[in-house]
Design an enzyme around this catalytic site. Structure first.
Site, PDB file in Angstrom:
ATOM      1  N   HIS A  58       1.031  -8.600   5.705  1.00 46.51           N
ATOM      2  CA  HIS A  58       1.565  -9.255   4.507  1.00 46.51           C
ATOM      3  C   HIS A  58       2.210 -10.576   4.921  1.00 46.51           C
ATOM      4  CE1 HIS A  58       2.529  -9.185   0.296  1.00 46.51           C
ATOM      5  NE2 HIS A  58       3.835  -9.304   0.508  1.00 46.51           N
TER       6      HIS A  58
ATOM      7  N   SER B  86       2.692 -13.020  -2.962  1.00 45.32           N
ATOM      8  CA  SER B  86       3.140 -11.686  -3.351  1.00 45.32           C
ATOM      9  C   SER B  86       3.681 -11.688  -4.785  1.00 45.32           C
ATOM     10  CB  SER B  86       4.170 -11.174  -2.339  1.00 45.32           C
ATOM     11  OG  SER B  86       4.328  -9.775  -2.429  1.00 45.32           O
TER      12      SER B  86
ATOM     13  N   ASP C 148      -2.931  -5.594   5.116  1.00 46.63           N
ATOM     14  CA  ASP C 148      -1.685  -5.714   4.357  1.00 46.63           C
ATOM     15  C   ASP C 148      -1.178  -4.334   3.939  1.00 46.63           C
ATOM     16  OD1 ASP C 148       0.367  -6.272   2.519  1.00 46.63           O
ATOM     17  OD2 ASP C 148      -0.612  -8.090   1.809  1.00 46.63           O
TER      18      ASP C 148
END
Length: 219
Positions: A200, A117, A169
């Protein structure tokens, strides 16, 4: 930015390779510590894993609340509005960890930069611009925030890059992963792109593939 605190884990004495793995927003270096035994690395493989902790910063999209962050996210539109200056400062701070591993005797071409991320956005910036050849970049559920400003080094032309993304996600839509791959290709890289039916997060199949990447490019 001050020097980063980090967790260090060695799979065997006298490491010959290193992986510097960056966590996501609001997390810590402990996030990916449990992943190491699941990578399926060969018995006796000596790898030093470095899991840095991001500094605490106020994050605009979370009402200015301070939390571990590699940079501020100012708006959650599809392209993300981020504090590029902070992102680059984080890349510089992680770069010091790379420098340190080289000083400790690990060749730069045996050092992998991984990031999830927010950490992945920093991994892109550092991995492509670092002045010495690196082993590769692992980009997990992330986006290429500095695609238009990054200055790739000649040393890392053609560096191995694996990009992973969850098809469900909700935090970083898969479209951003696809955009990252296209941006990398436009810069002359040939990234490997894999998706998994997840949100995620990471999954075991992905972790095993990361282990194969480390074996192929760093061991």
């Amino acid at each position: 930015m001050q020097d980063l605190d980090y967790i260090e884990l060695e799979t065997a004495p006298n490491p010959t390779a290193a992986v510097i793995w960056l966590h996501g927003l609001g997390a810590s270096g402990h996030d990916f510590e449990p992943v190491v035994p699941e990578l399926g690395l060969p018995e006796g493989a000596a790898v030093r894993f470095i899991f840095p902790h991001a500094p605490e910063l106020p994050v605009t999209i979370n009402g200015g609340m301070r939390m571990p962050a590699w940079y501020d996210i100012k708006a959650m539109d599809i392209d993300r509005v981020v504090d590029t200056e902070q992102l680059m400062a984080s890349a510089d701070a992680v770069g010091k960890l790379v420098d340190r591993e080289i000083e400790r005797g690990i060749p730069s071409e045996k050092i992998v930069i991984a990031g999830f991320s927010q950490g992945g956005a920093v991994a892109y910036e550092l991995g492509l611009s670092y002045p010495s050849r690196l082993a590769g970049v692992l980009a997990l559920s992330t986006y290429f925030a500095t695609a238009k400003t990054v200055k790739p080094s000649s040393a890392n032309a053609g560096i191995p890059i694996s990009v992973y993304h969850g098809t469900f996600d909700p935090m970083v839509p898969e479209s951003l992963g696809v955009q990252s791959v296209e941006a990398l290709k436009s810069l002359g890289f040939a990234p490997d792109y894999q998706t998994f039916p997840m949100e995620h997060s990471v999954c075991l199949e992905e972790v095993v593939d990361i282990g194969r990447f480390i074996q192929k490019h760093a061991l």
